[in-house]
Scaffold this active site. Structure first.
Site, PDB file in Angstrom:
ATOM      1  N   LYS A  18       0.798  -1.234   0.000  1.00 29.94           N
ATOM      2  CA  LYS A  18       0.000   0.000   0.000  1.00 29.94           C
ATOM      3  C   LYS A  18       0.828   1.281   0.000  1.00 29.94           C
ATOM      4  CE  LYS A  18      -3.132  -1.399  -0.729  1.00 29.94           C
ATOM      5  NZ  LYS A  18      -3.251  -2.258  -1.968  1.00 29.94           N
ATOM      6  N   SER A  19       2.004   1.187  -0.604  1.00 26.97           N
ATOM      7  CA  SER A  19       2.887   2.360  -0.663  1.00 26.97           C
ATOM      8  C   SER A  19       3.006   2.937  -2.070  1.00 26.97           C
ATOM      9  CB  SER A  19       4.293   1.970  -0.193  1.00 26.97           C
ATOM     10  OG  SER A  19       4.243   1.442   1.091  1.00 26.97           O
ATOM     11  N   HIS A  51       7.913  -7.648  -1.266  1.00 24.84           N
ATOM     12  CA  HIS A  51       7.753  -6.775  -0.093  1.00 24.84           C
ATOM     13  C   HIS A  51       8.795  -7.115   0.980  1.00 24.84           C
ATOM     14  CE1 HIS A  51       4.029  -5.227  -1.612  1.00 24.84           C
ATOM     15  NE2 HIS A  51       3.312  -6.302  -1.412  1.00 24.84           N
TER      16      HIS A  51
END
Ligand code: A3P
Length: 317
Positions: free
Chosen positions: A67-68, A129
């Site tokens: 979510k970046s 991630h």
């Protein structure tokens, strides 16, 4: 006889049973492993990736905490490096979501090992991630390039919380924002602690600026054209004077913008093979949305915590 994957499964079942974990929903946990938090849904496949993936010198590896801005960067990197292969009018993004075109190694490598290993694209564009200290050895030792994207931790948390709700709409149990917030502060939200993840790549990028490009979502929002140019140079695909004159940088920025991607039919009504709606990767795409969900005392607490953890590093949010 057991196959390699089965042996791994048995070993990992045993390992998992010993790990501290936090519950998000029934069947969905965050495990503490190697100092970071791994979603239960990718635990086996992430270890397979750590142990077996061989990076190549020509690879581009995109890294982020979920979510970046991963979706945005997947689109930007792919479009920049493949611009002589596909014009924007025939871009594969018109028919496929960025997550279909750029595999997520933590999950996809175990499933699609042979197609990823045999992919002769140069560069292969791949994403993970995993924190810097837990990357597969070859990723760190070879000359591949790493692009790291991070985001203000308050906005990242809010984006994560909405994403979890969207993914788990059928659950009767609610995942309250207070719980997500506490998990972020404890550093047990997926791939956290946030500060260790960002610091790992921040420090590595200072030591090896030719190998690791450290980017912030907010900076890209502020001046996307500057960053598209910078990304292209870093990746070894710089824009020619002629391309600059023709406005190619601006065209790519616009093509990969939130509004443009969100409004493509494939992202409005399509689904990923795993069953998620493509639309859940495009919510508001704004800076500062956390103000609408966190109380001021929550915001202050997380801001202060992150500030303390990053103090002296030169990195701020
Ligand atoms: P919000 O939930 O704040 O809207 P990731 O891609 O790492 O999963 O991150 C998702 C976040 O990036 C979401 O944030 C999403 O809306 C935003 N996003 C997706 N595509 C984007 C784009 N092209 N430009 C800017 N933000 C984008």
């Amino acid at each position: 006889f057991l196959s390699g994957v089965e042996v791994l499964s048995n070993e990992i079942e045993e390992l998992v049973s010993t790990l501290p974990r936090e519950k998000l929903w029934d069947g969905l946990y965050s495990y503490q492993y190697q100092g970071f938090s791994v979603p239960s849904t990718v635990f086996h496949s992430m270890i397979f990736f750590q142990r077996h993936f061989q990076a190549r010198d020509t690879d581009v590896i995109l890294v982020s905490i979920p979510k970046s801005g991963t979706t945005w960067l997947k689109a930007l990197i792919f479009t920049i490096v493949n611009r002589s292969r596909y014009s924007l009018a025939e871009s594969p993004f018109l028919t496929s979501n960025p997550h279909e075109l750029v595999p997520f190694l933590d999950k996809d490598y175990m499933k699609n090992q042979s197609s990823i290993d045999q992919d002769l694209s140069s560069p292969r564009i791949l994403a993970t991630h995993v924190p810097y200290a837990s990357l597969p050895h070859s990723t760190v030792s070879c000359n591949c390039r790493i692009v790291y994207i991070c985001r203000n931790p308050l906005d990242q948390l809010i984006s994560f919380w909405h994403f979890m709700l969207a993914l788990n709409q059928e659950k009767t149990e609610f995942f309250p924002i207070e719980k997500a917030f506490e998990m972020a502060c404890q550093g047990v939200l997926f791939y956290g602690p946030f500060w260790e993840h960002t610091l790992g790549y921040w420090k590595a990028s200072l030591e090896e600026s030719n190998k690791i490009l450290f980017l912030k979502y907010e900076d890209l929002k502020e001046d996307i054209n500057f960053h598209v140019k910078k990304l292209a140079e870093f990746l070894g695909f710089p824009f020619s004077v002629e391309e600059e004159r023709q406005g190619v940088i601006e065209e790519i920025s616009k093509f990969c913008s939130f509004d443009n991607l969100k409004n493509m039919e494939v992202n409005k009504s399509g689904k990923l093979p795993v069953g998620h709606q493509n639309s859940i990767y495009f919510r508001t795409g704004k800076v500062g949305d956390s103000i609408n969900y966190l109380t001021s005392s929550m915001s202050e607490r997380l801001e202060k915590l992150v500030e303390d953890k990053l103090s002296g590093s030169g990195l701020t949010f």
